[in-house]
Design a protein around this motif. Structure first.
Motif, PDB file in Angstrom:
ATOM      1  N   GLU A 107      33.604  81.432 -25.947  1.00  0.00           N
ATOM      2  CA  GLU A 107      32.888  82.076 -24.845  1.00  0.00           C
ATOM      3  C   GLU A 107      33.930  82.688 -23.928  1.00  0.00           C
ATOM      4  N   PRO A 108      33.564  83.689 -23.128  1.00  0.00           N
ATOM      5  CA  PRO A 108      34.532  84.309 -22.223  1.00  0.00           C
ATOM      6  C   PRO A 108      35.156  83.283 -21.270  1.00  0.00           C
ATOM      7  N   ILE A 109      36.401  83.525 -20.901  1.00  0.00           N
ATOM      8  CA  ILE A 109      37.082  82.692 -19.904  1.00  0.00           C
ATOM      9  C   ILE A 109      36.957  83.422 -18.570  1.00  0.00           C
ATOM     10  N   LEU A 110      36.179  82.830 -17.658  1.00  0.00           N
ATOM     11  CA  LEU A 110      35.879  83.470 -16.377  1.00  0.00           C
ATOM     12  C   LEU A 110      36.410  82.687 -15.178  1.00  0.00           C
ATOM     13  N   ASP A 111      36.929  81.498 -15.418  1.00  0.00           N
ATOM     14  CA  ASP A 111      37.439  80.647 -14.342  1.00  0.00           C
ATOM     15  C   ASP A 111      38.826  81.123 -13.917  1.00  0.00           C
ATOM     16  N   PRO A 112      38.980  81.575 -12.664  1.00  0.00           N
ATOM     17  CA  PRO A 112      40.284  82.088 -12.211  1.00  0.00           C
ATOM     18  C   PRO A 112      41.430  81.083 -12.381  1.00  0.00           C
ATOM     19  N   GLN A 113      41.148  79.802 -12.193  1.00  0.00           N
ATOM     20  CA  GLN A 113      42.211  78.799 -12.357  1.00  0.00           C
ATOM     21  C   GLN A 113      42.657  78.699 -13.813  1.00  0.00           C
ATOM     22  N   ARG A 114      41.726  78.824 -14.728  1.00  0.00           N
ATOM     23  CA  ARG A 114      42.058  78.811 -16.154  1.00  0.00           C
ATOM     24  C   ARG A 114      42.873  80.047 -16.520  1.00  0.00           C
ATOM     25  N   ILE A 115      42.513  81.196 -15.968  1.00  0.00           N
ATOM     26  CA  ILE A 115      43.268  82.433 -16.217  1.00  0.00           C
ATOM     27  C   ILE A 115      44.703  82.265 -15.730  1.00  0.00           C
ATOM     28  N   ILE A 116      44.882  81.702 -14.538  1.00  0.00           N
ATOM     29  CA  ILE A 116      46.226  81.520 -13.973  1.00  0.00           C
ATOM     30  C   ILE A 116      47.075  80.602 -14.852  1.00  0.00           C
ATOM     31  N   GLN A 117      46.450  79.658 -15.545  1.00  0.00           N
ATOM     32  CA  GLN A 117      47.185  78.781 -16.468  1.00  0.00           C
ATOM     33  C   GLN A 117      47.690  79.541 -17.693  1.00  0.00           C
ATOM     34  N   LEU A 118      47.062  80.667 -18.002  1.00  0.00           N
ATOM     35  CA  LEU A 118      47.395  81.411 -19.222  1.00  0.00           C
ATOM     36  C   LEU A 118      48.403  82.537 -19.003  1.00  0.00           C
ATOM     37  N   ILE A 119      48.721  82.856 -17.750  1.00  0.00           N
ATOM     38  CA  ILE A 119      49.672  83.933 -17.468  1.00  0.00           C
ATOM     39  C   ILE A 119      50.825  83.398 -16.623  1.00  0.00           C
ATOM     40  N   PRO A 120      51.993  84.035 -16.733  1.00  0.00           N
ATOM     41  CA  PRO A 120      53.124  83.567 -15.913  1.00  0.00           C
ATOM     42  C   PRO A 120      53.022  83.995 -14.449  1.00  0.00           C
ATOM     43  N   GLN A 121      52.248  85.031 -14.147  1.00  0.00           N
ATOM     44  CA  GLN A 121      52.117  85.503 -12.773  1.00  0.00           C
ATOM     45  C   GLN A 121      51.303  84.498 -11.948  1.00  0.00           C
ATOM     46  N   LYS A 122      51.609  84.450 -10.675  1.00  0.00           N
ATOM     47  CA  LYS A 122      50.905  83.540  -9.765  1.00  0.00           C
ATOM     48  C   LYS A 122      50.422  84.325  -8.545  1.00  0.00           C
ATOM     49  N   PRO A 123      49.378  83.809  -7.867  1.00  0.00           N
ATOM     50  CA  PRO A 123      48.900  84.490  -6.655  1.00  0.00           C
ATOM     51  C   PRO A 123      50.046  84.670  -5.661  1.00  0.00           C
ATOM     52  N   LYS A 164      52.912  76.095 -21.422  1.00  0.00           N
ATOM     53  CA  LYS A 164      52.858  77.106 -20.365  1.00  0.00           C
ATOM     54  C   LYS A 164      53.156  78.471 -20.972  1.00  0.00           C
ATOM     55  N   PRO A 165      52.675  79.531 -20.331  1.00  0.00           N
ATOM     56  CA  PRO A 165      52.872  80.868 -20.887  1.00  0.00           C
ATOM     57  C   PRO A 165      54.331  81.307 -20.813  1.00  0.00           C
ATOM     58  N   LYS A 166      54.725  82.101 -21.790  1.00  0.00           N
ATOM     59  CA  LYS A 166      56.067  82.683 -21.772  1.00  0.00           C
ATOM     60  C   LYS A 166      56.110  83.812 -20.757  1.00  0.00           C
ATOM     61  N   THR A 167      57.287  84.029 -20.200  1.00  0.00           N
ATOM     62  CA  THR A 167      57.493  85.097 -19.237  1.00  0.00           C
ATOM     63  C   THR A 167      57.740  86.406 -19.977  1.00  0.00           C
ATOM     64  N   ARG A 210      48.740  87.390 -24.652  1.00  0.00           N
ATOM     65  CA  ARG A 210      49.856  86.568 -25.132  1.00  0.00           C
ATOM     66  C   ARG A 210      49.705  85.108 -24.685  1.00  0.00           C
ATOM     67  N   GLY A 211      49.239  84.917 -23.472  1.00  0.00           N
ATOM     68  CA  GLY A 211      49.060  83.565 -22.960  1.00  0.00           C
ATOM     69  C   GLY A 211      48.016  82.788 -23.743  1.00  0.00           C
ATOM     70  N   TYR A 212      46.937  83.459 -24.117  1.00  0.00           N
ATOM     71  CA  TYR A 212      45.909  82.778 -24.906  1.00  0.00           C
ATOM     72  C   TYR A 212      46.427  82.502 -26.314  1.00  0.00           C
ATOM     73  N   GLN A 213      47.190  83.431 -26.851  1.00  0.00           N
ATOM     74  CA  GLN A 213      47.811  83.215 -28.160  1.00  0.00           C
ATOM     75  C   GLN A 213      48.723  81.984 -28.105  1.00  0.00           C
ATOM     76  N   GLY A 214      49.507  81.871 -27.038  1.00  0.00           N
ATOM     77  CA  GLY A 214      50.376  80.712 -26.868  1.00  0.00           C
ATOM     78  C   GLY A 214      49.590  79.421 -26.743  1.00  0.00           C
ATOM     79  N   TYR A 215      48.501  79.478 -25.994  1.00  0.00           N
ATOM     80  CA  TYR A 215      47.630  78.312 -25.840  1.00  0.00           C
ATOM     81  C   TYR A 215      47.104  77.867 -27.206  1.00  0.00           C
TER      82      TYR A 215
END
Length: 149
Positions: free
Chosen positions: A8-24, A86-89, A75-80
């Protein structure tokens, strides 16, 4: 065409942040709708307080960063899926082509499709197409991204 591997789609912002190296405050994606080994479909609703919003519009830099982070989210989801903690930079190595047809207003919902054309030794050639909620193409790009360990 490859099958979407998301249950199912990933819509939770906290989950998205776990999948990318960028942070707020430098996050330019907020959803992952589809994922295959070579393609992804991401989304982003532009908040008024986004760091790359200028005079009520998402800037050119914002659109470019959104497209790059769409690749990063893929890439982050592929890594997961492969068990990474944690996601690669990564970073934009080169932009071969970019066309920005219009700057979207705050609150616009962006939908971006990324397609990986080629990958060699951590360098990925990717094309991205960003549409607004009216399904109008507002930006396209072809860029090389570089992933570092």
């Amino acid at each position: 065409m490859e099958q979407n591997l998301l249950q199912e789609p990933i819509l939770d912002p906290q989950r998205i942040i776990q999948l990318i190296p960028q942070k707020p405050p430098f996050v330019m994606v907020d959803s992952l709708f589809e994922y295959t080994a070579l393609t992804g479909k991401t989304g982003f609703v532009i908040p008024a307080d986004n760091i790359l919003v200028e005079k009520g519009f998402f800037s050119e830099a914002g659109l470019i960063e959104h497209m790059a982070q769409s690749m990063s989210l893929h890439r982050g989801y592929q890594g997961y899926l492969s068990g990474l903690d944690k996601p690669k930079t990564g970073f934009i190595g080169a932009i071969k082509a970019i066309e920005i047809k219009t700057l979207p207003k705050v609150s616009t919902k962006l939908i971006t499709n990324v397609i990986i054309l080629k990958e060699v030794m951590g360098v990925t050639l990717v094309v991205a197409e960003t549409r607004n909620e009216n399904d109008e193409v507002i930006a396209t790009s072809e860029m090389k991204t570089v992933t570092v360990e």
